[in-house]
Design a protein around this motif. Structure first.
Motif, PDB file in Angstrom:
ATOM      1  N   ARG A  59       0.800  -1.219   0.000  1.00  0.00           N
ATOM      2  CA  ARG A  59       0.000   0.000   0.000  1.00  0.00           C
ATOM      3  C   ARG A  59       0.833   1.270   0.000  1.00  0.00           C
ATOM      4  O   ARG A  59       0.526   2.228  -0.710  1.00  0.00           O
ATOM      5  N   ASP A  60       1.894   1.310   0.824  1.00  0.00           N
ATOM      6  CA  ASP A  60       2.637   2.562   0.978  1.00  0.00           C
ATOM      7  C   ASP A  60       4.054   2.233   1.463  1.00  0.00           C
ATOM      8  O   ASP A  60       4.270   1.955   2.642  1.00  0.00           O
ATOM      9  N   ARG A  61       5.019   2.271   0.561  1.00  0.00           N
ATOM     10  CA  ARG A  61       6.368   1.826   0.910  1.00  0.00           C
ATOM     11  C   ARG A  61       7.121   2.837   1.779  1.00  0.00           C
ATOM     12  O   ARG A  61       7.994   2.445   2.548  1.00  0.00           O
ATOM     13  N   VAL A  62       6.798   4.106   1.657  1.00  0.00           N
ATOM     14  CA  VAL A  62       7.423   5.090   2.537  1.00  0.00           C
ATOM     15  C   VAL A  62       6.945   4.873   3.972  1.00  0.00           C
ATOM     16  O   VAL A  62       7.745   4.868   4.925  1.00  0.00           O
ATOM     17  N   ARG A  63       5.662   4.680   4.137  1.00  0.00           N
ATOM     18  CA  ARG A  63       5.127   4.404   5.471  1.00  0.00           C
ATOM     19  C   ARG A  63       5.676   3.079   6.003  1.00  0.00           C
ATOM     20  O   ARG A  63       5.953   2.938   7.201  1.00  0.00           O
ATOM     21  N   TRP A  64       5.807   2.088   5.116  1.00  0.00           N
ATOM     22  CA  TRP A  64       6.369   0.800   5.537  1.00  0.00           C
ATOM     23  C   TRP A  64       7.777   0.987   6.078  1.00  0.00           C
ATOM     24  O   TRP A  64       8.137   0.414   7.111  1.00  0.00           O
ATOM     25  N   LEU A  65       8.586   1.797   5.401  1.00  0.00           N
ATOM     26  CA  LEU A  65       9.958   2.023   5.837  1.00  0.00           C
ATOM     27  C   LEU A  65       9.997   2.708   7.198  1.00  0.00           C
ATOM     28  O   LEU A  65      10.767   2.313   8.085  1.00  0.00           O
ATOM     29  N   ALA A  66       9.150   3.732   7.379  1.00  0.00           N
ATOM     30  CA  ALA A  66       9.105   4.431   8.663  1.00  0.00           C
ATOM     31  C   ALA A  66       8.618   3.499   9.769  1.00  0.00           C
ATOM     32  O   ALA A  66       9.182   3.453  10.871  1.00  0.00           O
ATOM     33  N   HIS A  67       7.567   2.744   9.478  1.00  0.00           N
ATOM     34  CA  HIS A  67       7.002   1.830  10.471  1.00  0.00           C
ATOM     35  C   HIS A  67       8.010   0.748  10.841  1.00  0.00           C
ATOM     36  O   HIS A  67       8.187   0.407  12.028  1.00  0.00           O
ATOM     37  N   ALA A  68       8.695   0.199   9.829  1.00  0.00           N
ATOM     38  CA  ALA A  68       9.675  -0.854  10.086  1.00  0.00           C
ATOM     39  C   ALA A  68      10.821  -0.335  10.946  1.00  0.00           C
ATOM     40  O   ALA A  68      11.291  -1.023  11.863  1.00  0.00           O
ATOM     41  N   ALA A  69      11.283   0.881  10.669  1.00  0.00           N
ATOM     42  CA  ALA A  69      12.389   1.442  11.444  1.00  0.00           C
ATOM     43  C   ALA A  69      11.994   1.609  12.912  1.00  0.00           C
ATOM     44  O   ALA A  69      12.772   1.265  13.815  1.00  0.00           O
ATOM     45  N   ILE A  70      10.795   2.121  13.160  1.00  0.00           N
ATOM     46  CA  ILE A  70      10.358   2.340  14.542  1.00  0.00           C
ATOM     47  C   ILE A  70      10.137   1.012  15.255  1.00  0.00           C
ATOM     48  O   ILE A  70      10.627   0.802  16.377  1.00  0.00           O
ATOM     49  N   VAL A  71       9.405   0.103  14.623  1.00  0.00           N
ATOM     50  CA  VAL A  71       9.055  -1.153  15.289  1.00  0.00           C
ATOM     51  C   VAL A  71      10.289  -2.029  15.497  1.00  0.00           C
ATOM     52  O   VAL A  71      10.516  -2.559  16.589  1.00  0.00           O
ATOM     53  N   VAL A  72      11.105  -2.184  14.454  1.00  0.00           N
ATOM     54  CA  VAL A  72      12.308  -3.017  14.588  1.00  0.00           C
ATOM     55  C   VAL A  72      13.234  -2.444  15.653  1.00  0.00           C
ATOM     56  O   VAL A  72      13.760  -3.177  16.501  1.00  0.00           O
ATOM     57  N   GLY A  73      13.425  -1.128  15.633  1.00  0.00           N
ATOM     58  CA  GLY A  73      14.306  -0.511  16.620  1.00  0.00           C
ATOM     59  C   GLY A  73      13.795  -0.691  18.039  1.00  0.00           C
ATOM     60  O   GLY A  73      14.547  -1.077  18.938  1.00  0.00           O
TER      61      GLY A  73
END
Length: 529
Positions: A42-56
């Protein structure tokens, strides 16, 4: 009731584990929960931001906050101050901050299309950023802190104050500690002795901080203030603040948007297990999970078929993300006033059940089921669709009432009520009354009883051709239309039949609703007219 829902959830979980296909659960765990495949599509920019926050955050919790029960047991000889662990913590903190910044930039770029922030939303981000920043600042302060050095020397070394001089020189040069109590002695013999003491007492549990990408540069920037920081024991104060913020985060976790880290995966697994649909208690539990899992990302709003009505009605409850919050208030009983329920009902009943929000949800929430249950709750509170009372009077009666009431061209938002469809004769003039739209209409096909459909789709087009738009507004066809687009797709003349019917519904909402309120206000009993 909550006890019944809890028992249903337990029974449903047991059945799900017995009946679920392992392959489906593994796919959900890996693709949809770990890799967030729906959000990626759906939204790769949001995916990148979400992944960075959650993984971190998850990695910091597992490897740092819970290191006594995780990392220390998983890794032989683990020491939190030895490489690569300090570098990993620093990098994970930077990853979280980068994710927050990317999310903020994306929200700023698309602020007009995203749900507006709630009062508590900045608190969540502030809490996350606060935990990371205090952690980095704590490490930076510890690097330059002479009191921290002396405490470690007292705990782990038996050297006297004079014997510590070579070690002070080494730590000042190699580790960046700032000593302001007395001068540092530097010569070849002192350096050799300092290296020997360091290898005997420190090297087994303490590494150089120069590789820390955030904390070490910050320590260099704070070095001129080292004496003041040592005087107020800033390292101890930052440690307490860091721990307090982490505890606040744990308390905050079950109650607000942060809980989606738990509710989102639980909702996906519940859907994958597909327990018995006939269990009302379990179904209620799954709906509650869905309400908790929503993060108001706004991706459902972008796909909503009736999104233009939000500006027209000046009611944010038309949008799916706001509608979820509104339905939560209805379900919990916090929405009690008639005015608030009327706004919530207006948003809920504007939905055409097209399913685009459900298809676009990155968490796979069954939004259509939530809308259906929400409408039932609203109906139980006396909030019925506007079409229900419009159907109570024939179209001719509404036309007579409208003829006596001047039409207001605008609503409170200043947005024109009308588009060009029903005012542009070119929209419906090509209609040759072939009845194709009527023949494919499911409303007509399933109508039973005399007068249930007072004007078929082609008759509505004919009323517009004759200039009888007021008569068309009150026709039941306008309010019974399911917006399936069958009539529009099959029209040989290419007339936008469904869109005309939907625009008539919007005009009817504005004009007939205002007319009804005026008549109620003028009625001696103030009741329905």
């Amino acid at each position: 009731p909550l006890p019944g829902r809890g028992w249903s959830a337990v029974r449903g979980a047991v059945r799900a584990l017995r009946r679920a296909r392992p392959a489906s659960l593994v796919r959900v765990l890996v693709a949809e929960i770990a890799l967030q495949s729906r959000l990626w599509r759906r939204d790769r920019v949001r995916w990148l931001a979400h992944a960075a926050i959650v993984v971190g955050l998850v990695a910091l919790i597992l490897l740092h906050a819970l290191d006594g029960v995780t990392t220390a047991r998983w890794v032989s000889g683990y020491e939190p101050t030895l490489s690569p662990w300090p570098e990993l913590r620093d990098g994970l903190g930077v990853l979280v901050i980068a994710g927050v910044m990317l999310s903020a930039l994306r929200r700023r770029a698309a602020r007009r299309s995203l749900p507006r922030l709630r009062r508590r939303d900045p608190l969540l981000l502030g809490l996350v950023v606060g935990v990371i920043v205090t952690g980095v600042a704590l490490k930076a302060t510890q690097i330059i802190s002479a009191p921290s050095f002396y405490r470690m020397a007292e705990d782990y070394s038996s050297a006297s104050a004079e014997e510590l001089e070579p070690l002070r020189a080494l730590w000042a040069d190699a580790f960046g500690v700032v000593f302001t109590d007395r001068p540092i002695v530097r010569d070849a013999e002192t350096e050799a002795l300092g290296q020997e003491l360091h290898e005997e007492s420190c090297v087994s549990c303490h590494g150089s901080p120069r590789q820390l990408i955030a904390s070490y540069p910050l320590s260099r920037a704070a070095a001129p203030a080292a004496a003041w920081l040592a005087g107020v024991d800033a390292a101890r104060g930052l440690w307490h603040l860091h721990v307090i913020l982490c505890l606040v985060g744990l308390v905050y976790l079950p109650w607000r948007r942060l809980f989606h880290l738990v509710a989102g995966p639980a909702s996906l697994l519940a859907d994958a297990a597909a327990p018995a649909a006939g269990d009302d208690g379990l179904r209620a539990t799954r709906r509650a999970l869905a309400l908790d899992a929503c993060v108001r990302c706004g991706l459902c709003d972008e796909r909503c078929s009736v999104r233009p009505l939000q500006r027209l009605y000046a009611n944010e409850n038309v949008l799916p993300s706001a509608k979820l919050l509104a339905l939560r208030r209805v379900a919990t009983g916090t929405a009690t006033s008639d005015a608030e329920l009327a706004l919530i009902a207006e948003g809920a009943l504007a939905c055409t059940d097209c399913g685009r929000c459900t298809a676009g949800c990155p968490l796979g929430l069954d939004l259509a089921d939530l809308w259906a249950e929400g409408k039932r709750d609203l109906a139980a509170r006396g909030q019925t669709p506007i079409g229900s009372w419009i159907r109570g009077a024939p179209a001719g009666v509404w036309a007579e009432r409208l003829a006596a009431a001047p039409e207001s061209p605008r609503l409170s938002t200043g947005v024109p009520v009308f588009t060009s469809l029903t005012h542009d004769r070119r929209t419906f003039s090509p209609c040759v009354q072939c009845q194709t739209c009527t023949n494919v209409c499911p409303v007509v096909a399933h109508s039973t009883g005399e007068g249930w459909v007072d004007a078929t789709p082609q008759k509505v087009m004919n009323l517009l051709r004759l200039g009888l738009s007021e008569l068309a507004l009150g026709s039941r066809m306008v309010w019974d239309c399911t917006t399936c687009y069958q009539c529009q797709e099959h029209c040989p003349a290419g007339i936008r039949v469904t869109e005309v019917l939907y625009e008539l519904r919007n005009r009817g909402y504005a004009r007939l609703g205002a007319l009804r309120r005026t008549e109620q206000a003028s009625s001696p009993q103030g009741g329905a007219v």
